[in-house]
Write a protein that holds these residues in place. Structure first.
Motif, short mmCIF file in Angstrom:
data_model
loop_
_atom_site.label_atom_id
_atom_site.label_comp_id
_atom_site.label_asym_id
_atom_site.label_seq_id
_atom_site.Cartn_x
_atom_site.Cartn_y
_atom_site.Cartn_z
N VAL A 55 51.28 6.59 3.24
CA VAL A 55 51.53 7.65 2.27
C VAL A 55 52.04 8.87 3.04
O VAL A 55 51.38 9.33 3.97
CB VAL A 55 50.25 8.04 1.50
N LEU A 75 55.45 6.04 -0.61
CA LEU A 75 54.26 5.20 -0.71
C LEU A 75 54.62 3.75 -0.46
O LEU A 75 55.54 3.20 -1.08
CB LEU A 75 53.64 5.34 -2.11
N SER A 91 46.26 7.10 -6.40
CA SER A 91 47.70 6.95 -6.59
C SER A 91 47.92 5.80 -7.57
O SER A 91 47.74 4.63 -7.22
CB SER A 91 48.41 6.66 -5.27
N LYS A 92 48.26 6.12 -8.80
CA LYS A 92 48.39 5.12 -9.85
C LYS A 92 49.63 5.37 -10.70
O LYS A 92 49.99 6.52 -10.98
CB LYS A 92 47.15 5.14 -10.76
N GLN A 93 50.25 4.27 -11.12
CA GLN A 93 51.32 4.34 -12.11
C GLN A 93 50.71 4.33 -13.50
O GLN A 93 49.63 3.77 -13.72
CB GLN A 93 52.29 3.17 -11.94
N THR A 99 57.70 14.70 -6.90
CA THR A 99 56.35 15.10 -7.30
C THR A 99 56.35 16.56 -7.78
O THR A 99 57.13 17.38 -7.30
CB THR A 99 55.35 14.98 -6.13
N THR A 154 54.12 12.00 -10.53
CA THR A 154 55.13 11.39 -9.68
C THR A 154 56.16 10.65 -10.53
O THR A 154 55.83 10.11 -11.59
CB THR A 154 54.50 10.41 -8.68
N GLN A 196 57.20 12.07 -2.40
CA GLN A 196 56.15 11.17 -1.96
C GLN A 196 56.78 9.85 -1.53
O GLN A 196 57.65 9.31 -2.23
CB GLN A 196 55.15 10.89 -3.08
N PHE A 232 49.14 11.27 -8.72
CA PHE A 232 48.59 11.26 -7.36
C PHE A 232 47.62 12.42 -7.21
O PHE A 232 47.90 13.55 -7.64
CB PHE A 232 49.71 11.39 -6.32
N ASN A 233 46.47 12.13 -6.58
CA ASN A 233 45.51 13.19 -6.28
C ASN A 233 44.86 12.90 -4.94
O ASN A 233 44.49 11.77 -4.64
CB ASN A 233 44.43 13.28 -7.36
N LEU A 265 53.61 12.76 2.17
CA LEU A 265 53.75 13.67 1.04
C LEU A 265 54.16 15.06 1.51
O LEU A 265 53.31 15.93 1.71
CB LEU A 265 52.41 13.73 0.28
#
Length: 230
Positions: free
Chosen positions: A136, A127, A56-58, A103, A93, A125, A68-69, A138
Motif C-alpha cells: 500500500v 494497492l 481498504s474495501k471496494q 483519493t 477511492t 493510492q 480506505f482508512n 498513499l
C-alpha cells in the motif's frame, strides 16, 4: 509390462499435477473472494502502547469505488501527565488503472500536547495484495492550512510454511512535510518480524518516530499481535 508401469506412473504424475494446480487456483480464488483483509494490531513496547487499524474495501466486488482508512493511536504508561499521539485518514477511492486510485477525504492528527486538526486531503493510492504480499502506497496533500505533503506506505511479506503456519514481516513508513513553512513535521519507521498462525500474526517489533525539523527521535521496542478480519 514396462509400458503399463510407465503409463501408470505418467497418469499418476498428471493427476497429481492437475490436483496441485486446482488446489492452487482454489486458494487464489478463495483469497480473491474473501477480499483484502482488515488488519488490527496491538503493539506493547517498552515505552508505549500502540493500536493500528487499516481498512481498504471496494463498495462491491466489481466496483471501481471504495473506502480506505488508517487509524493509529499511541499512548505511554504514565498514570499522570500521560502523552499520546493520534492520526487517522478516511478516504474515498476511485480506481483509475490496475490498483492505482484517486483519493479524497479527511485527515485528522493530534496529541496530548496539541489540539486535533482535521483537514480535507486528496492524493493517490497504489494497492496490491495476494496471499504472500501486500503493498500500500498513499501519497497525499492537505488542501488547507499548511498544505502538508505526506506519504504512507506498507510492505508485507507473509509466506506460508505449512497449512496453518507461516512467516510474517512488515515494513511501514510515514513521511510528512509542511510545504508552507518548508520543514519536516513527522515521520516514522515501523518494523515487524514474527510468525503467523491462520489469521493471527505475532512477534517482535519496533516503532521509530521522528519529529520536527531537527528529526528528534523516539524509539519503542516490544511485542505485537495482529489479526486479519475478512
Amino acid at each position: 509390462m514396462k509400458f503399463k508401469i510407465l503409463l501408470s506412473f505418467t497418469l499418476c504424475f498428471l493427476l497429481k499435477s492437475a490436483f496441485a494446480q486446482t488446489q492452487d487456483s482454489l486458494q487464489r480464488e478463495n483469497f480473491q473472494n474473501k477480499g483484502i483483509p482488515i488488519p488490527i494490531e496491538i503493539f506493547v513496547g517498552n515505552k508505549a502502547f500502540a493500536f493500528q487499524l487499516i481498512v481498504s474495501k471496494q463498495f462491491s466486488p466489481k466496483s471501481r469505488f471504495g473506502f480506505f482508512n488508517v487509524t493509529n493511536f499511541t499512548g505511554d504508561y504514565k498514570t499522570t501527565n500521560q502523552t499520546s499521539d493520534f492520526f487517522s485518514q478516511s478516504l474515498l477511492t476511485a480506481e483509475i488503472w490496475k490498483g492505482i486510485s484517486l483519493t479524497a477525504g479527511l485527515s485528522a492528527i493530534g496529541s496530548s500536547n496539541t489540539s486535533t486538526t482535521v483537514r480535507p486531503t486528496a492524493g493517490l493510492q497504489y494497492l496490491f495484495a495476494n496471499r504472500d504480499f501486500v503493498v500500500v502506497i498513499l501519497p497525499r496533500f492537505d488542501l488547507t492550512q499548511t498544505y502538508n505533503f505526506e506519504t504512507f506506505a506498507v510492505f508485507e511479506y507473509k509466506p506460508m510454511l505449512s497449512k496453518n503456519w507461516g512467516i510474517y514481516s512488515r515494513l511501514q513508513g510515514l513521511y510528512n512535510y509542511n510545504t508552507k513553512l518548508k520543514f519536516h513535521e513527522i515521520s516514522s519507521i515501523y518494523l515487524r518480524v514474527g510468525l503467523s498462525y491462520k489469521n493471527v500474526q505475532f512477534g517482535l517489533g519496533s516503532n521509530l518516530d521522528f519529529y520536527g525539523p531537527d528529526y528528534n527521535s523516539t524509539s519503542n521496542f516490544g511485542l505485537f499481535i495482529k489479526t486479519d478480519l475478512f
